[in-house]
Scaffold this motif. Sequence first.
Motif, short mmCIF file in Angstrom:
data_model
loop_
_atom_site.label_atom_id
_atom_site.label_comp_id
_atom_site.label_asym_id
_atom_site.label_seq_id
_atom_site.Cartn_x
_atom_site.Cartn_y
_atom_site.Cartn_z
N GLU A 4 42.82 43.61 6.20
CA GLU A 4 43.17 45.01 6.37
C GLU A 4 44.39 45.34 5.52
OE1 GLU A 4 43.73 45.99 10.45
OE2 GLU A 4 41.82 45.10 11.04
N ALA A 5 44.41 46.57 5.00
CA ALA A 5 45.55 47.02 4.20
C ALA A 5 46.69 47.37 5.13
CB ALA A 5 45.16 48.23 3.37
N SER A 6 47.86 46.88 4.80
CA SER A 6 49.02 47.20 5.62
C SER A 6 49.88 48.23 4.89
CB SER A 6 49.83 45.94 5.91
OG SER A 6 50.39 45.45 4.71
N VAL A 7 50.74 48.85 5.62
CA VAL A 7 51.64 49.84 5.06
C VAL A 7 52.62 49.17 4.10
CG1 VAL A 7 53.38 51.57 5.62
CG2 VAL A 7 51.39 51.31 7.09
N MET A 8 53.07 47.96 4.44
CA MET A 8 54.01 47.25 3.57
C MET A 8 53.34 46.87 2.25
SD MET A 8 56.97 47.19 4.63
CE MET A 8 57.99 45.87 4.09
N GLY A 9 52.11 46.47 2.29
CA GLY A 9 51.38 46.13 1.07
C GLY A 9 51.22 47.36 0.18
N LEU A 10 50.90 48.49 0.80
CA LEU A 10 50.77 49.75 0.05
C LEU A 10 52.10 50.15 -0.58
CD1 LEU A 10 49.01 52.19 -0.72
CD2 LEU A 10 49.83 53.29 1.37
N LEU A 11 53.19 50.03 0.17
CA LEU A 11 54.51 50.37 -0.35
C LEU A 11 54.91 49.44 -1.50
CD1 LEU A 11 56.53 51.26 2.87
CD2 LEU A 11 55.72 52.80 1.08
N LYS A 12 54.60 48.14 -1.37
CA LYS A 12 54.90 47.19 -2.45
C LYS A 12 54.14 47.56 -3.72
CE LYS A 12 56.04 42.92 -0.02
NZ LYS A 12 55.60 41.54 0.25
N THR A 13 52.86 47.91 -3.57
CA THR A 13 52.04 48.27 -4.73
C THR A 13 52.58 49.53 -5.41
OG1 THR A 13 50.13 47.34 -3.59
CG2 THR A 13 49.69 48.78 -5.47
N VAL A 14 52.91 50.53 -4.63
CA VAL A 14 53.45 51.78 -5.19
C VAL A 14 54.79 51.51 -5.86
CG1 VAL A 14 54.35 54.07 -4.61
CG2 VAL A 14 52.21 53.27 -3.60
N LEU A 15 55.63 50.69 -5.25
CA LEU A 15 56.93 50.36 -5.82
C LEU A 15 56.78 49.60 -7.13
CD1 LEU A 15 59.98 50.49 -5.42
CD2 LEU A 15 59.84 48.30 -4.25
N ILE A 16 55.85 48.66 -7.20
CA ILE A 16 55.62 47.91 -8.44
C ILE A 16 55.13 48.84 -9.54
CG2 ILE A 16 54.14 46.17 -9.49
CD1 ILE A 16 54.36 44.60 -6.85
N ILE A 17 54.22 49.74 -9.21
CA ILE A 17 53.70 50.70 -10.21
C ILE A 17 54.84 51.58 -10.73
CG2 ILE A 17 52.21 52.71 -10.51
CD1 ILE A 17 50.21 51.31 -8.63
N LEU A 18 55.69 52.07 -9.83
CA LEU A 18 56.81 52.92 -10.26
C LEU A 18 57.81 52.14 -11.12
CD1 LEU A 18 57.51 55.04 -7.05
CD2 LEU A 18 56.54 55.82 -9.22
N LEU A 19 58.11 50.90 -10.75
CA LEU A 19 59.03 50.09 -11.54
C LEU A 19 58.48 49.83 -12.94
CD1 LEU A 19 60.38 47.50 -8.94
CD2 LEU A 19 61.65 49.32 -10.08
N VAL A 20 57.20 49.52 -13.03
CA VAL A 20 56.59 49.29 -14.35
C VAL A 20 56.63 50.58 -15.17
CG1 VAL A 20 54.40 48.80 -15.50
CG2 VAL A 20 55.16 47.36 -13.61
#
Length: 97
Positions: A4-20
């Motif tokens: 299952e997708a967790s909120v923390m996993g979603l936040l990490k993904t969005v944060l990595i995309i923004l940093l890149v």
Amino acid sequence: MIQEASVMGLLKTVLIILLVYFGFKILARLFAPLLLRFVAKKAEQKFGQQFGGFQNQTNQRQQQKHKEGETVIDKMPNQNRSSNSKVGEYVDYEEID
């Protein structure tokens, strides 16, 4: 096993995309002028090789023909300008109200 997708996993993904994304923007601002300068220099060299021989020959010919400070007229005006008498005659007119 289903994950299952967790909120923390979603936040990490969005944060990595923004940093890149922002990292790429910062690096592009730093290296874009250098890259453009390099490309312009290469294009200048390429055009210089193609047209350089022609320009150098033309400049050398002009320098050999004329001395410094000498006035040069490349095209002489046409001397034989004759008016055409078959055009017609001039008629003076008055306006009638």
